[in-house]
Design a protein around this motif. Structure first.
Motif, PDB file in Angstrom:
ATOM      1  N   LYS A  27       0.836  -1.213   0.000  1.00 27.11           N
ATOM      2  CA  LYS A  27       0.000   0.000   0.000  1.00 27.11           C
ATOM      3  C   LYS A  27       0.867   1.259   0.000  1.00 27.11           C
ATOM      4  CE  LYS A  27      -4.120  -1.916   2.278  1.00 27.11           C
ATOM      5  NZ  LYS A  27      -3.713  -3.324   2.303  1.00 27.11           N
ATOM      6  N   ILE A  28       1.954   1.226   0.780  1.00 26.67           N
ATOM      7  CA  ILE A  28       2.863   2.379   0.825  1.00 26.67           C
ATOM      8  C   ILE A  28       3.543   2.558  -0.529  1.00 26.67           C
ATOM      9  CG2 ILE A  28       4.952   3.303   1.895  1.00 26.67           C
ATOM     10  CD1 ILE A  28       2.471   3.346   3.714  1.00 26.67           C
ATOM     11  N   LEU A  49      10.783  -0.718   3.423  1.00 21.59           N
ATOM     12  CA  LEU A  49      10.861   0.079   2.203  1.00 21.59           C
ATOM     13  C   LEU A  49      11.687   1.329   2.475  1.00 21.59           C
ATOM     14  CD1 LEU A  49       7.107   0.112   1.149  1.00 21.59           C
ATOM     15  CD2 LEU A  49       8.930  -0.897  -0.224  1.00 21.59           C
ATOM     16  N   ALA A  50      12.428   1.773   1.460  1.00 22.59           N
ATOM     17  CA  ALA A  50      13.140   3.050   1.550  1.00 22.59           C
ATOM     18  C   ALA A  50      12.977   3.788   0.231  1.00 22.59           C
ATOM     19  CB  ALA A  50      14.613   2.842   1.872  1.00 22.59           C
ATOM     20  N   LEU A 121      12.251   5.990   5.341  1.00 22.96           N
ATOM     21  CA  LEU A 121      12.372   4.574   5.691  1.00 22.96           C
ATOM     22  C   LEU A 121      11.110   4.097   6.409  1.00 22.96           C
ATOM     23  CD1 LEU A 121      13.947   1.912   6.088  1.00 22.96           C
ATOM     24  CD2 LEU A 121      14.879   2.907   8.193  1.00 22.96           C
ATOM     25  N   PHE A 122      10.498   3.063   5.861  1.00 23.92           N
ATOM     26  CA  PHE A 122       9.344   2.415   6.471  1.00 23.92           C
ATOM     27  C   PHE A 122       9.839   1.090   7.048  1.00 23.92           C
ATOM     28  CE2 PHE A 122       7.765   5.475   3.550  1.00 23.92           C
ATOM     29  CZ  PHE A 122       6.535   5.899   4.025  1.00 23.92           C
ATOM     30  N   GLN A 123      10.037   1.069   8.357  1.00 27.82           N
ATOM     31  CA  GLN A 123      10.716  -0.045   9.028  1.00 27.82           C
ATOM     32  C   GLN A 123       9.747  -1.112   9.519  1.00 27.82           C
ATOM     33  OE1 GLN A 123      13.037   0.773  12.747  1.00 27.82           O
ATOM     34  NE2 GLN A 123      12.060  -1.156  13.325  1.00 27.82           N
ATOM     35  N   PRO A 124      10.046  -2.376   9.281  1.00 28.75           N
ATOM     36  CA  PRO A 124       9.198  -3.452   9.813  1.00 28.75           C
ATOM     37  C   PRO A 124       9.528  -3.763  11.267  1.00 28.75           C
ATOM     38  CG  PRO A 124      11.013  -4.399   8.570  1.00 28.75           C
ATOM     39  CD  PRO A 124      11.134  -2.894   8.437  1.00 28.75           C
ATOM     40  N   ALA A 125       8.645  -4.526  11.891  1.00 25.54           N
ATOM     41  CA  ALA A 125       8.912  -5.210  13.177  1.00 25.54           C
ATOM     42  C   ALA A 125       9.476  -4.312  14.266  1.00 25.54           C
ATOM     43  CB  ALA A 125       9.844  -6.401  12.933  1.00 25.54           C
TER      44      ALA A 125
END
Length: 375
Positions: A27-28, A49-50, A121-125
């Motif tokens: 979605k991002i 994601l970056a 930066l979209f960071q997981p976890a």
């Protein structure tokens, strides 16, 4: 802000917990890709994601980070966009943090930075303390390693839009730990024939205050779970476990606390003829605010005439952004989400939509004034 609010509501309705954020990332990507970032890195550290927006000339690289994951908690609030997934919900505001970075992407697509690069930066976890380590350990991160990293977190209990700052330590570091003591079962009528771990576990709990006193700065050990044996009335327990959360405001103090607790567990195991195994989970580094990065952010707050307050001591909770502060100059700040807003992780919490614009304005201002700092 309407498209950003709609995006947040869509993310809120479709939460994914740590390590499962594939659809969230998609979605991002769908939202930002049409904004023509210069570089896109997918699958960073797993599902991260970056996006890189390059400036008109060379300069410093700034990174802005948000979180992708939701929580494994049932939502009890009643927004029109309530979570559609049972026992999963965005009850920490990561949906709002993502919307803020997407808003910054819109701004950067309209006007590139004057110099340097901006990395989103979209960071997981984040919730499990695993995501930052995975991202920083991804070989591709070297291509976007920043000169400065920034992040925010909404904070209930503070006035709406208020900025909460702190130089030095902003939030504690912490780790979960489980000590497994194994002895030998015996008939409950003859407990002396077995090796029951209950005395060692009890003594370890009783010794926690004295261990904390040995450290000259704030440290805390919280009992999370204790279990000994099984519900078999004819059997004396032969194994048991003790789980704690250890936390401190200083990384060295945290490491000392970990070592002292481990030494105590080993000593008790030896004295009671028990086998011992130790495991660590959900480790978060101390979040430390760099002085130069603080100056950049504080100038942005001041230029936007935002109400700002300095927290007298670090927050006791932990944030995965702390690991970034251990690897590059970083700055984490709070954004007040209302004095009457339910607390983070409560089943009725919901991120206030009106914070999105404030967050975008702050991050955008930081990108605009960085060249004024003589960096």
């Amino acid at each position: 802000m309407n498209d950003l609010i709609q995006l947040r509501h869509k993310l809120h309705q479709n939460p994914e917990i740590a390590g499962e954020e594939r659809e969230t990332s998609h979605k991002i990507l769908e939202f930002i890709k049409p904004l023509s970032p210069d570089i896109i890195l997918e699958g960073l550290g797993g599902t991260g994601l970056a996006f890189v927006f390059k400036g008109k000339r060379s300069g410093k690289r700034l990174l802005f980070r948000c979180e992708l994951d939701a929580l494994p908690i049932e939502e009890h609030g009643t927004p029109l966009y309530k979570s559609l997934i049972k026992r999963k919900a965005h009850l920490c505001g990561h949906d709002g943090h993502m919307a803020i970075l997407c808003g910054l992407a819109q701004k950067l697509s309209q006007k590139r930075p004057d110099s340097g690069e901006v990395v989103l930066l979209f960071q997981p976890a984040e919730e499990t303390g695993e995501g930052a380590k995975r991202v920083l350990g991804d070989p591709r991160f070297e291509s976007i390693r920043p000169d400065y990293a920034f992040a925010l977190h909404n904070l209930p209990g503070f006035p709406l839009h208020q900025i909460i700052t702190r130089k030095g330590t902003f939030a504690a570091g912490s780790t979960g730990v489980t000590y497994l003591f194994e002895g030998k079962t015996s008939h409950a009528a003859h407990p002396s024939d077995g090796i029951n771990p209950a005395p060692a576990i009890s003594q370890m709990i009783l010794d926690i205050p004295s261990i904390l006193k040995e450290l000259d700065r704030f440290a805390l050990a919280t009992v999370i779970q204790v279990s000994v044996g099984s519900l078999a009335y004819g059997t004396s327990a032969g194994s048991g476990r003790l789980s704690l959360t250890l936390r401190a405001f200083d990384q060295k103090i945290l490491e000392q606390l970990i070592d002292k607790m481990e030494d105590k567990a080993k000593s008790l195991a030896k004295d009671n003829k028990l086998r011992l195994s130790i495991s660590y989970q959900e480790s978060f580094a101390v979040s430390t605010n760099d002085l130069k990065a603080s100056a950049i952010a504080e100038e942005a707050f001041e230029s936007l005439n935002l109400d700002s307050v300095e927290n007298p001591e670090p927050f006791r909770w932990s944030e995965d952004f702390g690991l970034f502060s251990q690897s590059c100059p970083s700055y984490l700040f709070g954004l007040g989400s209302g004095e009457n807003c339910p607390q983070l992780h409560e089943p009725t919490y919901d991120f206030p939509d009106e914070l999105i614009e404030t967050g975008v304005q702050v991050f955008e201002k930081i990108t605009q004034i960085k060249t004024l700092q003589g960096l």
